[in-house]
Design a protein around this motif. Structure first.
Motif, PDB file in Angstrom:
ATOM      1  N   THR A   1       0.850  -1.193   0.000  1.00 54.17           N
ATOM      2  CA  THR A   1       0.000   0.000   0.000  1.00 54.17           C
ATOM      3  C   THR A   1       0.883   1.239   0.000  1.00 54.17           C
ATOM      4  O   THR A   1       1.760   1.389   0.854  1.00 54.17           O
ATOM      5  CB  THR A   1      -0.915   0.026   1.240  1.00 54.17           C
ATOM      6  OG1 THR A   1      -1.779  -1.107   1.208  1.00 54.17           O
ATOM      7  CG2 THR A   1      -1.750   1.297   1.270  1.00 54.17           C
TER       8      THR A   1
ATOM      9  N   ASN B   1       1.733  12.304   3.687  1.00 52.45           N
ATOM     10  CA  ASN B   1       0.909  12.686   4.828  1.00 52.45           C
ATOM     11  C   ASN B   1       1.720  13.634   5.716  1.00 52.45           C
ATOM     12  O   ASN B   1       2.749  13.229   6.276  1.00 52.45           O
ATOM     13  CB  ASN B   1       0.504  11.444   5.622  1.00 52.45           C
ATOM     14  CG  ASN B   1      -0.452  11.738   6.754  1.00 52.45           C
ATOM     15  OD1 ASN B   1      -0.588  12.878   7.184  1.00 52.45           O
ATOM     16  ND2 ASN B   1      -1.111  10.698   7.248  1.00 52.45           N
TER      17      ASN B   1
ATOM     18  N   ALA C   1       5.193  10.222  -2.070  1.00 50.22           N
ATOM     19  CA  ALA C   1       4.285   9.114  -1.766  1.00 50.22           C
ATOM     20  C   ALA C   1       5.076   7.995  -1.104  1.00 50.22           C
ATOM     21  O   ALA C   1       6.246   7.767  -1.429  1.00 50.22           O
ATOM     22  CB  ALA C   1       3.625   8.613  -3.051  1.00 50.22           C
TER      23      ALA C   1
ATOM     24  N   GLU D   1       0.661   5.506  -0.167  1.00 44.94           N
ATOM     25  CA  GLU D   1      -0.240   6.643   0.002  1.00 44.94           C
ATOM     26  C   GLU D   1       0.460   7.933  -0.406  1.00 44.94           C
ATOM     27  O   GLU D   1       1.694   8.035  -0.379  1.00 44.94           O
ATOM     28  CB  GLU D   1      -0.676   6.756   1.468  1.00 44.94           C
ATOM     29  CG  GLU D   1      -1.438   5.551   1.984  1.00 44.94           C
ATOM     30  CD  GLU D   1      -1.808   5.693   3.453  1.00 44.94           C
ATOM     31  OE1 GLU D   1      -1.442   6.732   4.058  1.00 44.94           O
ATOM     32  OE2 GLU D   1      -2.450   4.771   3.989  1.00 44.94           O
ATOM     33  N   GLN D   2      -0.335   8.931  -0.765  1.00 45.02           N
ATOM     34  CA  GLN D   2       0.220  10.253  -0.988  1.00 45.02           C
ATOM     35  C   GLN D   2       0.810  10.780   0.317  1.00 45.02           C
ATOM     36  O   GLN D   2       0.430  10.354   1.417  1.00 45.02           O
ATOM     37  CB  GLN D   2      -0.866  11.209  -1.494  1.00 45.02           C
ATOM     38  CG  GLN D   2      -1.426  10.848  -2.871  1.00 45.02           C
ATOM     39  CD  GLN D   2      -0.421  11.045  -4.004  1.00 45.02           C
ATOM     40  OE1 GLN D   2       0.651  11.652  -3.801  1.00 45.02           O
ATOM     41  NE2 GLN D   2      -0.739  10.533  -5.184  1.00 45.02           N
TER      42      GLN D   2
END
Length: 376
Positions: free
Chosen positions: A4, A9, A47, A6-7
């Motif tokens: 996984t 954070n 990311a 993600e952009q």
């Protein structure tokens, strides 16, 4: 398990600060040099997998004191170097937020690799965007962690070359470390996924190994939770050995751990005949398998073992080099499920030894099935 990504954070730096504060408490009596936020979550705008990577940098003489402090003060598990010298992997029982903790020796290539990758991506927007695109693309394809690491290798080396802090020999060594090596890429069958173990499998492993029914024909009683956890740690260490002798893969069905398949490899007798100038290698593999009672009777063990045996024969031993694989399944003859599975896989009965050994206070017979794959 798929990766996984993600952009970026903006909470990640604060999560690192929380982790750092915890580590400082555990290491209060250790002369460490620094605690560094590394990996993709340490690069603003990049990311990343939502896991905070952290290096505890020490001199060589303080490696063991740091490891001991984390174990005694923080109840960490020590996983070993896992194939990368001077980078000691620690498993923090606190995984909120998720984290990877490493004790690293100051100045060595692996530590400079971590810091150089971070610092270069922080200052080079073009490289950062290229790396982000690749990571997101791989994650969108449900790539497993082994293939994900290998696929990133070219761009990672490009970033490290741009850092200018590693020699050609060091870059070559890192490139080699990022190849698949002795690890297994994930194996997909019609219904199952066979993959390398991760620490998250400890609970499923305990469910399997603590079961009275599964332990009935084993030499050991049902495992405790701590024993199951240690066996998962052993598996993590084994799949970084070179050459690798022990192979054990987790089996997933619809995203849930349902069993395991494994093999222990050793050289067997060679096949050199009178008049032949070369020796054909024979690799002997003792096989095992174990599945939760709730999924037994569905053909999962047969499906998984067929894929596992086929994958083993494609590796750089035995049949691929013009030699043979000699597969063996040994079981208690009362365990009809085991020997019937062997027959479904095309194994041939090799021997039956009466009262071969004592197990749990009784004498046990040994039934052996074998199958040879490779040149006749």
């Amino acid at each position: 398990m798929s990766v996984t990504v993600e952009q970026y954070n903006p909470e990640w730096p604060q999560q690192f600060q929380t982790i750092k504060s915890e580590l400082e408490t555990y290491l209060k009596d250790v002369a460490y040099l620094s605690i560094e936020h590394i990996g993709s979550t340490s690069v603003p705008g990049l990311a990343a997998k939502p896991i905070i990577d952290t290096d505890i940098i020490v001199t060589q003489e303080n490696v063991q004191p740091a490891i001991d402090a984390l174990i005694s003060n923080g109840n960490f598990d020590y996983l070993g170097e896992l194939g990368l010298r001077y980078r000691h992997v620690m498993k923090d029982p606190n995984q909120s937020p998720r984290r990877n903790i490493y004790v690293c020796v100051d100045g060595v290539a692996q530590t400079r690799n971590h810091l150089g990758l971070r610092d270069t991506l922080r200052r080079d927007v073009e490289l950062r965007n290229e790396y982000a695109r690749l990571k997101l693309e791989l994650a969108s394809k449900n790539t497993n962690i082994i293939d994900y690491t290998v696929a990133k290798g070219v761009v990672v080396n490009k970033i490290l070359e741009a850092s200018g802090i590693l020699s050609k020999d060091e870059l070559a060594a890192i490139k080699e470390a990022n190849t698949i090596g002795e690890n297994f890429s994930a194996l997909r069958t019609e219904r199952l996924l066979l993959r390398e173990f991760v620490m998250a499998d400890a609970e499923g492993y305990f469910e399997l190994e603590s079961n009275e029914e599964n332990a009935r024909y084993q030499d050991w009683p049902p495992r405790t939770k701590e024993q199951a956890r240690q066996l998962v740690i052993n598996n993590l260490r084994d799949h970084n050995d070179v050459p690798r002798i022990n192979f054990e893969l987790a089996v997933d069905y619809q995203g849930h751990f349902v069993g395991r398949v494994g093999a222990n490899l050793s050289p067997a007798n060679n096949d050199k005949l009178p008049g032949e100038s070369t020796i054909k290698q024979v690799t002997h593999a003792n096989l095992w398998f174990s599945f939760l009672p709730s999924v037994q009777g569905k053909g999962f063990a047969t499906e998984a073992m067929q894929a596992f045996i086929q994958a083993l024969t494609k590796r750089k031993r035995g049949a691929e080099e013009g030699g043979k694989w000699e597969f063996e399944i040994e079981c208690d003859p009362r365990n009809t499920g085991s020997w019937k599975l062997a027959e479904r896989l095309g194994f041939v009965r090799h021997s039956l030894t009466k009262e071969a050994w004592q197990s749990k206070g009784e004498w046990v017979d040994s039934l052996v099935y074998r199958k040879v794959v490779g040149d006749a």
